[in-house]
Scaffold this motif. Structure first.
Motif, PDB file in Angstrom:
ATOM      1  N   THR A  16      12.043  -1.767   5.238  1.00  0.00           N
ATOM      2  CA  THR A  16      11.245  -2.448   6.452  1.00  0.00           C
ATOM      3  C   THR A  16      10.987  -4.027   5.942  1.00  0.00           C
ATOM      4  N   GLY A  17      10.042  -4.471   4.969  1.00  0.00           N
ATOM      5  CA  GLY A  17      10.090  -5.594   4.894  1.00  0.00           C
ATOM      6  C   GLY A  17      11.474  -6.672   4.652  1.00  0.00           C
ATOM      7  N   ALA A  18      12.433  -5.839   3.762  1.00  0.00           N
ATOM      8  CA  ALA A  18      12.972  -6.514   3.091  1.00  0.00           C
ATOM      9  C   ALA A  18      14.284  -6.793   4.931  1.00  0.00           C
ATOM     10  N   VAL A  19      13.863  -5.845   5.752  1.00  0.00           N
ATOM     11  CA  VAL A  19      14.974  -6.449   6.870  1.00  0.00           C
ATOM     12  C   VAL A  19      14.977  -7.125   7.509  1.00  0.00           C
ATOM     13  N   THR A  20      13.004  -6.720   7.724  1.00  0.00           N
ATOM     14  CA  THR A  20      12.903  -7.942   8.552  1.00  0.00           C
ATOM     15  C   THR A  20      12.974  -9.235   8.363  1.00  0.00           C
ATOM     16  N   LEU A  21      12.596  -9.766   7.296  1.00  0.00           N
ATOM     17  CA  LEU A  21      12.363 -11.204   6.745  1.00  0.00           C
ATOM     18  C   LEU A  21      14.101 -11.540   6.713  1.00  0.00           C
ATOM     19  N   ASN A  22      14.711 -11.323   6.663  1.00  0.00           N
ATOM     20  CA  ASN A  22      16.200 -11.672   5.986  1.00  0.00           C
ATOM     21  C   ASN A  22      17.158 -11.761   7.891  1.00  0.00           C
ATOM     22  N   ASN A  23      16.314 -10.618   8.342  1.00  0.00           N
ATOM     23  CA  ASN A  23      16.213 -11.237   9.996  1.00  0.00           C
ATOM     24  C   ASN A  23      15.873 -12.343  10.249  1.00  0.00           C
ATOM     25  N   LEU A  24      15.163 -12.582   9.832  1.00  0.00           N
ATOM     26  CA  LEU A  24      14.037 -14.080  10.806  1.00  0.00           C
ATOM     27  C   LEU A  24      14.273 -14.887  10.083  1.00  0.00           C
TER      28      LEU A  24
END
Length: 1695
Positions: free
Chosen positions: A1536-1544
């Motif tokens: 969750t954190g990795a996908v969110t940060l990559n999209n950010l």
């Protein structure tokens, strides 16, 4: 009382005070609806009386009164839908008091016991409490004879379906009941008799009847419930069974015995049970009254009426009719007392009063009890020969319908009627009214009971022969006891029979009339219990329901009368007698009425507060209390005056006695003082005489002393010169001795300091060289093999370093001991010297004294005068010599003290230095240990991750390999008709780690044909001969290797004892490594055999001759690969030689290990390759093996070269160190002595430290090599066993008969066994199919215990272990693993399936560990579980296989969770506005991103949390280990954190201050979810740290250098590229924000340029953390596991 909140104690206190004040009997009437709290209120009132009054004797009557409550509640209370402790009878307790108002006894009258509850209970209701208390206490020893059981077993206790009351322990309540019986005098024999009768009733309810025809029935012979009933009751079985199914009809001339139908028999059984219970109830009440009866005459009493409340149910019968009739009577009595009598008395006394209207329920009572009322019509119908409920209902309709407004008829029924009671309308069903009113019991059954051998039972029915009072019958199943005794036997003949014929309604009406008479004869006090709600909910108050009850019971009208009326009243005579103390003598007149008026006019000024009637004075509320207060004050003042007078008289008497005593004391004291003065005068005269003689004696003694002193001085002066000379010579001699020892000590101290300095220098130098060497080793250690070797020996390094620290501590302690010993020796030597000096001095003085005496005797006469003249001069010289000697001794002592202080300072300095050095060394060592431990943990996680990734890659390649192999088989093979069989040598274990991933469809297809050898082509035979020749060479090499291993084992056995003393433990890792390498070779060999067999099969299955022609494709393939066979075999030969050379070079480090099984397996494996069918399999596989062997050879060469370079570097460093030490020694010699000592000590310390480090490194290298060899040997043995298991899996039954079974590499044990499941070998596919392939996880998780399939499989394995069947164990485990893989491949996208099998695989692995018999896994077992351990086989190898399978399932579960969460993360974490209105307006110029999901279908944060809840609940339902759940949650949060940060990082519209706030809020919601699930310590929160810091970066200020410093310190989890990217993408949304300047971004880059982090911008969203499976033993006992029938495992039997 009126000023405070209503309380039951206040009502009780008022009744008690009125009884004492008015001397009238009192009654407390507790009323209210069912469940309102009447019983509890009555108990509290009785408790108040028992506490306040006490008892008049020592018999503790008040305790007996209170003890009656538990007994009556247990036999008379039950649970209803409205009340958990509802009183099913009414009782009136009269508590008797004596003249001093103390309790002397009590008497209880009961009304209308509900007997029908004994045989029937409605839904959610219970029978009487006593039955459930008996069932709960059935396990007690004294209750064994009652043969009781669970309450659900008996018909009379299970009808309501609610045998348990929340918060009530029936067993404890049984103890309270028995204690109360004992307190009331019911001894143990009577108690057991009561319990025996009650148990018999329960068994009677279970008696069943069988219909013979419509009019008769029978009881089965030897019916167990009836047998138990007859045994308990002491009656004959035949008689009771006969009269339960028959009845006697008596006519005028004859008597008939008629059988009865089944329904009539059941009703007769129930009637008998009710009758027995009613008799027992009466008996208990009689005994309670006897225990409470008092022989003292009763002066007054207070009655407490606790009677049933108004009841209305869905079905209301005769019981509810009687209960509501009694409540109507009580309500009428209340109205009479409060309204009618009150207002009538006002009118009679002629005081001004306005009448108040109130509800009068007399019409309702007339409807029930008047002539031709309901009860009269019911009695009349009961007397009719063919009377029925229907005819009675018609009479009611004809008599009262449309004539009485309170009587109604229901619209939809002709067998019911409605009565308008004072509280509510109640509809009564006419069915059963006549039967209950008659209350008939067959006389024959009673006679059987009367003839019982059970004494107590016969006592119950003896009372029926006596005359009964009108209130002693039991109406409608409810018992009535009256205090009114019936006069004995002068009654007319037939009177008893008439009494028996009285109906229940008639008896109940008479009892109510008696109760009303009793209540009217006392002063009543009312307690109205209000029910807050109708659902038994706590803290729930229904206002409308409460107002309805208040209005129905007349409380509102009572309040009106109390406010307007005069509740207190006194007659004039009573008032005058009570308040006479408030009048003066002149106020008392002959007319009492006028006297009272005069007094009230003075005391109460408000005339409205009282009124004067004809015979009484009426007071409003509170006025009597006011008068009582004035009277009490008056009495208090009079009491104080009496006390004052008496106390004055007492004090006067006391004063006179004290004065007389004082005069007597003075007389005696003065006489004593005169005698003391005379004695003083006599003693003074005697003291003067004593002083005279004492002073004379002192002067005489002084003269004698001076004379003796003069003589001594003369003798000393004469020998002074000789002594002086002798002392001078002695001092010189001792000084020389002291100097000798002191100089020797200084030399030794100087030498030690030099030595310590040298050692310290050596340590420093060696530490410096070790650091340099460490840097070199770090550079060299980048290869994986070197890194593994370092990691292997790190634990031993830590232990050795700890050992070295301990040794240094020991050295430090030894130095301290040496130093202290030196000090003690020095002190002892000095003391010895001093003692010698003193001894010599004394001897010299004695000698000189002797010589002086001789000279004095010779020259005394001649030199006496000269000595007298020279006395003065000699005296002066003596004093000078004495002073000089004293000064010299003081100087010598001061010098010694200074030297001692110097020595102490040096000692303290040395101690401080040693301590500082020890602290520095320990701190450095601890820091190194911590750093190395952290590094080891990181390395271990990396290695575990690498291993799991390789395992995942291997499984993927394995599946790909199976697919390609199937494609090749389909393309090459041409089916030929004939008999076909499966490949016997095809193993399911195709890798060195796991079994084959699944049983594919191609494995079921025929793969080989049986053809005669004469059909083979000549080309094929030549090819096979060449291959056979190569394989035989390989066999010879392996045989030589086996011989070499045998020789090494013999040598190791001979040197076993010596090596155990010299070598440290934990050397098995290196042997495992060597075994691993050997196992890899063997597994590759197996692959070669399989693939060559496939090639042979492909060549032999060709039916056309073109296939084997020289130009055919198969022929070309064979020729091409034949050329590479020789080269690959040479490489294999070289690999075997390298392995043999390593084993020869390291033979001394090999621990003795039993490898006979491994070697025999290896030899047999090689020998089996001689078969022609297996030689062909080695053909194709050799080409694939070539690359692996080359890579291994290169890695070994590299490691060997690295080791050589390291050794050369160490030799060179030692040479350099030696040269430097020589230079340091030369420099130290040039230094001054003190500095030289320090330098030498430092150099020596450095040298010793370096030597210790070198020795540690050598030990580590030796340990490393030994562990490496052990690891290789162990892994070789393990993998050979795995290959054996895989090969034996697919052997057909015919091949099993032909081929010998090889021995299994499983150690055998001898132990007991229990808790196993037995199945036949042929049922194994069915077991796998039903338990694994066709099992639905959802049903198992909900209905069965977690991990049930794992437990079943393990119990099957235990049975195979018990049978010592290794083939069955191997086959079952292999089928289980393949079945799990097949299920996961088929339903691998289902979260529940993957989670379910991950949980069961882990549980199966834990079971194999828990019951393996190893001590490490048996710590948490119970003794019973230790008995269930495996007895014959060691399944440690299969544990590794299951662990690898669990890793694959875990990775598959992570992938499934990722696929489910992937679409939700971006929308829920970034796009959705969780906090509305924060985002505001999007910045201008940004493109509007579109979403593939519609607005109504957009995922939110709640969607993610719901999905996480689903995942968590699924895992918990499946019984997954908590530690494994934490790892899954951590992996999910990382995704969750990795996908969110990559999209950010890739979306400019998301980089704003408001979006940062949204992200922070979303992360806090995820953290709250972790907190709710108790998963904060799972490490999931730390995986969100980069996202949290990115959100903080969006929100902080980004202008000044301080902001830049704060950002650099805050964003430690983000890389430099990510920080810069966020700052570049930051876009202001409103006018209050600003874009980040380029200079600020450059400042950030400058500050972060020294940070060593990855240049990668995006996080790896596919990264999977390494998983571990901590051991989690199960507390479930295997023998208690039951197999549900839903699993379809009927062919399995428990052992």
């Amino acid at each position: 009382m009126g000023d405070m909140d209503p309380h039951i104690f206040a009502v009780a206190e008022e009744a008690y005070k009125q009884m004492a004040r008015d001397e009238r009997n009192q009654s407390i009437i507790v009323s209210g609806e069912s469940g309102a709290g009447k019983t509890v209120s009555a108990k509290y009132a009785m408790r108040y009386f028992a506490t306040v009054s006490g008892s008049a004797s020592e018999a503790n009557v008040e305790e007996k009164v209170l003890a009656s409550n538990p007994i009556m509640e247990s036999i008379g209370n039950a649970k209803t839908t409205r009340n958990d402790n509802s009183s099913r009878f009414g009782k009136y307790i009269e508590i008797g008091f004596d003249k001093r108002y103390r309790i002397i006894g009590a008497n209880m009258r009961t009304y209308l016991l509900e007997k029908s509850r004994v045989v029937f209970q409605a839904e959610e209701e219970r029978n009487y409490h006593i039955f459930y208390q008996l069932c709960a206490s059935a396990a007690l020893p004294e209750f064994k004879t009652l043969r009781l059981g669970n309450a659900n077993y008996f018909h009379y206790t299970k009808q309501g379906g609610s045998p348990v009351i929340d918060g009530i322990d029936d067993a404890k309540e049984m103890e309270h009941t028995r204690q109360a019986c004992t307190l009331l005098g019911i001894n143990d024999s009577y108690q057991m008799g009561i319990f025996r009768i009650l148990a018999g009733l329960l068994h009677l309810g279970n008696v069943g009847f069988t219909s013979r025809d419509a009019d008769s029935c029978t009881i089965p012979p030897k019916h167990e419930p009836l047998t138990i009933f007859c045994d308990l009751m002491g009656v004959e079985y035949q008689e009771m069974s006969h009269w339960l199914c028959h009845r006697k009809l008596a006519t005028a001339s004859e008597t008939y015995i008629k059988p009865i139908s089944k329904l009539q028999a059941i009703n007769a059984r129930d009637a008998l049970a009710k009758h027995i219970y009613a008799k027992l109830f009466n008996w208990i009440v009689d005994h309670v009254n006897k225990a409470l009866h008092s022989t003292v005459k009763q002066h007054s009493f207070i009655g407490v009426l606790d009677i049933y409340g108004f009841e209305t149910f869905e079905i209301n019968s005769f019981e509810q009719f009687c209960i509501n009739y009694a409540n109507e009577k009580l309500q009428q009595q209340f109205n009479m007392h409060v309204f009618k009598l009150e207002q009538e008395e006002y009118m009679k006394e002629q005081i001004p009063w306005t009448l108040i209207d109130f509800y009068d329920n007399q019409p309702c009572i007339n409807l029930i009890e008047a002539k031709l009322g309901i009860l009269d019509l019911l009695d009349e119908e009961c007397k009719m020969p063919k009377g029925s409920d229907d005819s009675w209902a018609q009479k009611l309709y004809n008599t009262h319908l449309n004539k009485c407004a309170l009587f109604e008829k229901p619209r939809m029924s002709n067998k019911a009627f409605i009565i308008q009671h004072f509280a509510d309308k109640v509809e009564y069903q006419c069915e059963g009214f006549l039967e209950k009113n008659k209350d008939t019991v067959y006389e024959e059954q009673i006679k059987v009971l009367k003839s019982s051998k059970f004494k107590m039972l016969s006592e119950l029915f003896q009372d029926e022969e006596k005359a009964l009072s009108p209130t002693s019958a039991t109406p409608s199943g409810r018992t009535l006891l009256s205090r009114t005794a019936v006069k004995p036997a002068k009654a007319r003949p037939g009177q008893a029979s008439k009494e028996h014929k009285k109906t229940v309604g008639h008896q109940f009406r008479n009892s109510l009339h008696l109760l009303m008479e009793t209540l009217n004869a006392t002063t009543p006090h009312y307690v109205r219990c209000i029910k807050p709600n109708d659902f038994k909910f706590p803290f729930t108050f229904d206002e409308k329901r409460a107002v309805q009850q208040l209005r129905a019971c007349g409380v509102l009208e009572t309040i009106r009368i109390s406010a307007a009326g005069f509740p207190s009243r006194w007659t004039y005579q009573e008032f005058f007698s009570r308040y006479r103390v408030l009048m003066k003598q002149k106020d008392v007149l002959s007319d009492r009425k006028q006297t009272c008026k005069n007094l009230l006019e003075k005391l109460i000024l408000d005339k409205d507060k009282y009124q004067f009637g004809k015979t009484k004075i009426f007071f409003r509320a509170g006025q009597v209390a006011y008068l009582e207060k004035i009277r009490a004050d008056k009495l208090r003042v009079a009491c104080i005056r009496i006390q004052k007078t008496i106390r004055g008289w007492l004090m006067r008497k006391k004063y006179l006695r004290m004065r007389k005593a004082a005069i007597t004391i003075q007389r005696y004291v003065r006489g004593y003082q005169a005698r003391c003065y005379a004695k003083f005068l006599r003693r003074t005269r005697a003291a003067i005489i004593l002083q005279k003689f004492q002073r004379m004696y002192v002067v005489r003694q002084r003269y004698r002393l001076m004379r003796a002193t003069t003589i001594v001085l003369q003798s000393l002066l004469r020998g002074y010169i000789a002594r002086n000379k002798y002392q001078r010579m002695l001092r010189e001699h001792k000084a020389i001795i002291i100097q000798k020892h002191m100089r020797g000590w200084l030399a030794r101290v100087h030498y030690r300091r030099s030595l310590k300095a040298i050692v310290y220098l050596q340590c420093c130098y060696r530490r410096m060289m070790a650091k340099r060497e460490l840097k070199k080793l770090k550079i060299e250690a980048r290869s994986v093999e070197r890194y593994k070797k370092l990691n292997i020996g790190m634990e031993n390094k830590i232990m050795q370093l700890q050992r070295k620290v301990d040794e240094q501590h020991k050295d430090y302690k030894s130095l301290l001991e040496k130093l202290t010993s030196l000090e003690t020796t020095y002190n002892t030597e000095t003391e010895k010297l001093r003692s010698d000096v003193e001894r010599f001095r004394m001897s010299e003085e004695e000698a000189k004294n002797a010589t002086n005496r001789v000279h004095v005797l010779q020259e005394e006469i001649t030199k006496l005068r000269k000595e007298l003249h020279q006395t003065q001069s000699e005296k002066k010289t003596i004093e000078e010599w004495a002073d000089k000697y004293k000064q010299e001794t003081e100087q010598l002592l001061s010098e010694l003290k200074e030297q001692n202080t110097l020595l102490k300072k040096e000692k303290e300095e040395l101690n401080c230095r040693i301590q500082d050095q020890a602290k520095e060394m320990t701190e450095t060592m601890e820091k190194k240990l911590v750093e190395e431990t952290k590094q080891l943990e990181l390395d271990l996680n990396d290695e575990r991750l690498r291993y799991q990734n390789l395992l995942n890659e291997f499984s993927r390649l394995e599946e790909r390999y199976d697919d390609l192999r199937d494609e090749v088989n389909l393309m090459v093979s041409i089916p030929k008709p004939g008999h076909k069989r499966t490949d016997s040598t095809h193993s399911s274990n195709e890798s060195e780690y796991t079994f084959s991933s699944e049983i594919t469809e191609t494995e079921d297809l025929p793969l080989r044909m049986e053809e005669p050898s004469e059909k083979k082509a000549p080309l094929d035979m030549s090819l096979f001969l060449k291959l056979q020749k190569r394989v035989t060479e390989l066999e010879q090499e392996k045989q030589s290797l086996q011989d070499e291993l045998d020789r090494k084992e013999e040598q190791a056995l001979r040197t076993k004892t010596r090596e155990e003393e010299e070598r440290p433990p934990m050397r098995g890792a290196e042997l495992e490594y060597e075994s691993l390498k050997r196992q890899e070779l063997e597994s590759e060999n197996k692959k070669l055999k399989n693939e060559l067999n496939e090639l042979q099969k492909a060549l032999l299955e060709k039916s056309s001759p073109e296939v084997t022609a020289p130009g055919a494709p198969a022929y070309r393939v064979v020729l091409d690969q034949l050329t590479s066979v020789s080269e690959e075999l040479e490489v294999r030969k070289e690999e075997v030689l390298i392995l043999r050379s390593q084993l020869v070079s390291q033979k001394e480090a090999i621990q003795p290990k039993n490898t006979m099984t491994d070697s025999t397996i290896l030899l047999e494996d090689v020998q089996k390759m001689k078969d022609k069918g297996e030689i062909a399999q080695a053909y194709i596989g050799l080409k694939e093996t070539n690359r692996l062997l080359e890579s291994q050879l290169q890695s070994q060469k590299k490691s060997h070269d690295n080791e050589l370079e390291a050794l050369r570097g160490e030799i060179q460093s030692l040479k350099e160190e030696n040269n430097r030490q020589q230079q340091l020694l030369a420099q130290n010699l040039q230094l001054p002595p003190e500095a030289r000592i320090e330098a030498s000590l430092q150099h020596e310390i450095t040298r010793l430290t370096n030597e210790n480090l070198d020795l540690m490194e050598q030990l580590e290298k030796q340990d490393k090599t030994v562990r490496k060899l052990k690891k290789q040997l162990k892994v070789f043995a393990k993998k050979i066993g795995e290959l054996e298991v895989g090969q034996m899996e697919n052997i057909s039954p015919g091949q099993i008969i032909d081929e010998p079974i090889r021995p299994v590499n499983i150690p055998r044990k001898e132990k007991d066994f229990q808790g196993m499941l037995e199945y036949k070998k042929d049922d194994e596919p069915k077991l796998v199919k039903n338990l694994i392939l066709d099992l639905k996880p959802r049903g198992v998780a909900v209905n069965l215990i977690p991990g049930l399939p794992a437990y079943i499989l393990f119990m099957c394995v235990r049975h195979a272990d018990y049978l010592n069947d290794d083939q069955k164990v191997r086959s079952l485990l292999t089928s289980t693993i393949n079945g799990i893989k097949k299920v996961l491949k088929k339903r691998g996208d289902d979260v529940e399936t993957v989670s379910f099998w991950l949980s069961n695989t882990c549980r199966f692995l834990h079971c194999l560990k828990q019951y393996s018999g190893e001590e490490g896994f048996m710590k948490h077992n119970t003794p019973r579980q230790n008995e269930h351990c495996l007895t014959n086989f060691d399944l440690a190898e299969y544990r590794q296989v299951l662990s690898d399978l669990a890793i694959q399932i875990y990775q598959q579960l992570v992938r499934v969770l990722e696929n489910i969460l992937q679409p939700m993360i971006v929308s829920g974490m970034l796009e959705h506005e969780t906090i509305q209105g924060v985002s505001g307006v999007k910045p201008p110029g940004l493109r509007k991103r579109t979403s593939s999901i519609a607005d109504e279908g957009t995922y939110t944060l709640d969607s993610i949390i719901r999905q996480l809840n689903t995942f968590h609940s699924v895992m918990c339902q499946h019984g997954m280990d908590p530690e494994l759940i934490k790892q899954v949650v951590k992996q999910t949060f990382y995704i969750t954190g990795a996908v969110t940060l990559n999209n950010l990082l890739l979306r400019k519209d998301m980089c704003s201050w408001s979006k940062g706030m949204q992200i922070r809020y979303n992360v806090s919601q995820l953290e709250e979810w972790l907190r709710d699930k108790n998963l904060m310590n799972s490490g999931a929160k730390e995986t969100l740290e980069p996202l949290i810091q990115a959100a903080q970066l969006l929100q902080v200020k980004k202008k000044t250098d301080e902001d830049a410093e704060a950002i650099c310190s805050m964003c430690n989890a983000l890389t430099t590229a990510q920080i810069v990217k966020v700052l570049n993408l930051y876009t202001p949304v409103n006018e209050f924000e600003e874009r980040v300047s380029i200079s600020f971004i450059r400042t950030i880059q400058m500050r972060l340029r020294d940070r060593k982090d990855s240049p990668q911008l995006l996080m790896d969203a596919k990264h999977i953390f390494p998983v571990t499976f901590p051991f989690n033993p199960s507390s479930l006992a295997l023998e208690t596991i039951q197999i549900p029938t839903s699993l379809g495992l009927a062919f399995i039997s428990r052992v």
